[in-house]
Design a protein around this motif. Structure first.
Motif, mmCIF file in Angstrom:
data_model
loop_
_atom_site.group_PDB
_atom_site.id
_atom_site.type_symbol
_atom_site.label_atom_id
_atom_site.label_comp_id
_atom_site.label_asym_id
_atom_site.label_seq_id
_atom_site.Cartn_x
_atom_site.Cartn_y
_atom_site.Cartn_z
ATOM 1 N N THR A 85 15.522 13.735 -0.098
ATOM 2 C CA THR A 85 14.292 14.372 -0.571
ATOM 3 C C THR A 85 13.607 13.504 -1.621
ATOM 4 O O THR A 85 12.380 13.334 -1.593
ATOM 5 C CB THR A 85 14.610 15.765 -1.153
ATOM 6 O OG1 THR A 85 15.291 16.532 -0.172
ATOM 7 C CG2 THR A 85 13.357 16.476 -1.588
ATOM 8 N N GLN A 86 14.375 12.948 -2.538
ATOM 9 C CA GLN A 86 13.796 12.077 -3.556
ATOM 10 C C GLN A 86 13.234 10.801 -2.942
ATOM 11 O O GLN A 86 12.175 10.311 -3.371
ATOM 12 C CB GLN A 86 14.836 11.743 -4.614
ATOM 13 C CG GLN A 86 15.195 12.917 -5.484
ATOM 14 C CD GLN A 86 16.287 12.582 -6.484
ATOM 15 O OE1 GLN A 86 16.638 11.425 -6.665
ATOM 16 N NE2 GLN A 86 16.810 13.603 -7.140
ATOM 17 N N ARG A 88 12.002 10.524 0.071
ATOM 18 C CA ARG A 88 10.761 10.914 0.729
ATOM 19 C C ARG A 88 9.637 11.097 -0.283
ATOM 20 O O ARG A 88 8.514 10.635 -0.082
ATOM 21 C CB ARG A 88 10.964 12.215 1.506
ATOM 22 C CG ARG A 88 9.700 12.667 2.233
ATOM 23 C CD ARG A 88 9.705 14.126 2.438
ATOM 24 N NE ARG A 88 9.852 14.778 1.135
ATOM 25 C CZ ARG A 88 9.358 15.957 0.850
ATOM 26 N NH1 ARG A 88 8.723 16.627 1.760
ATOM 27 N NH2 ARG A 88 9.520 16.499 -0.326
ATOM 28 N N THR A 89 9.946 11.721 -1.409
ATOM 29 C CA THR A 89 8.945 11.937 -2.452
ATOM 30 C C THR A 89 8.440 10.618 -3.008
ATOM 31 O O THR A 89 7.228 10.424 -3.200
ATOM 32 C CB THR A 89 9.532 12.802 -3.581
ATOM 33 O OG1 THR A 89 9.991 14.033 -3.022
ATOM 34 C CG2 THR A 89 8.517 13.075 -4.657
ATOM 35 N N LYS A 90 9.355 9.692 -3.259
ATOM 36 C CA LYS A 90 8.952 8.376 -3.765
ATOM 37 C C LYS A 90 8.104 7.628 -2.735
ATOM 38 O O LYS A 90 7.144 6.939 -3.088
ATOM 39 C CB LYS A 90 10.162 7.533 -4.140
ATOM 40 C CG LYS A 90 10.902 8.040 -5.347
ATOM 41 C CD LYS A 90 10.051 7.896 -6.578
ATOM 42 C CE LYS A 90 10.827 8.368 -7.796
ATOM 43 N NZ LYS A 90 10.015 8.315 -9.008
ATOM 44 N N LEU A 92 6.143 8.972 -0.448
ATOM 45 C CA LEU A 92 4.818 9.600 -0.427
ATOM 46 C C LEU A 92 4.006 9.224 -1.662
ATOM 47 O O LEU A 92 2.794 8.989 -1.566
ATOM 48 C CB LEU A 92 4.950 11.117 -0.330
ATOM 49 C CG LEU A 92 5.388 11.645 1.035
ATOM 50 C CD1 LEU A 92 5.607 13.150 0.977
ATOM 51 C CD2 LEU A 92 4.369 11.306 2.096
ATOM 52 N N ASP A 93 4.654 9.150 -2.819
ATOM 53 C CA ASP A 93 3.961 8.732 -4.033
ATOM 54 C C ASP A 93 3.448 7.296 -3.906
ATOM 55 O O ASP A 93 2.312 6.992 -4.302
ATOM 56 C CB ASP A 93 4.876 8.842 -5.250
ATOM 57 C CG ASP A 93 5.162 10.275 -5.649
ATOM 58 O OD1 ASP A 93 4.440 11.188 -5.182
ATOM 59 O OD2 ASP A 93 6.121 10.494 -6.430
#
Length: 103
Positions: A85-86, A88-90, A92-93
């Motif tokens: 999840t982290q 994926r978040t990074k 996307l950022d």
């Protein structure tokens, strides 16, 4: 009277042995793409989920000697999902930051 011999070097080049190993591993290892890293993280999540399912089955059937194994498997699965999840978040950022760059 004692005579002392000259101290000879342990290696022939001017680099330290540790530095030689680092340069060799950098040259030998191929560069990983982001897709490879992401696939690896997804595979780790799937493997952890399979391990949890196997531990739950063994615990339910009474074949598991150490019940802590099931708890550890669940913790590993939670951590691997959190890492994915982290990641994926990074990603996307980073994508959003690149899209904000004006040319």
């Amino acid at each position: 009277m004692m005579t002392f011999n000259e101290i000879s070097p342990l290696w022939e080049t001017t680099q330290m042995p540790l530095q030689q190993k680092q340069t060799q591993t950098q040259q030998e290892s191929p560069a990983l793409s982001f897709a490879d890293v992401f696939r690896s993280a997804i595979k780790q999540v799937a493997d952890a989920q399979n391990e949890v399912a196997n531990a739950d089955y063994l615990l339910a059937t009474g074949q598991l000697d150490n019940p802590a194994y099931a708890t550890i498997a669940v913790a590993k699965a939670e951590l691997s999902v959190s890492m994915l999840t982290q990641l994926r978040t990074k990603a996307l950022d980073a994508y959003n930051e690149i899209m904000r760059i004006s040319m």
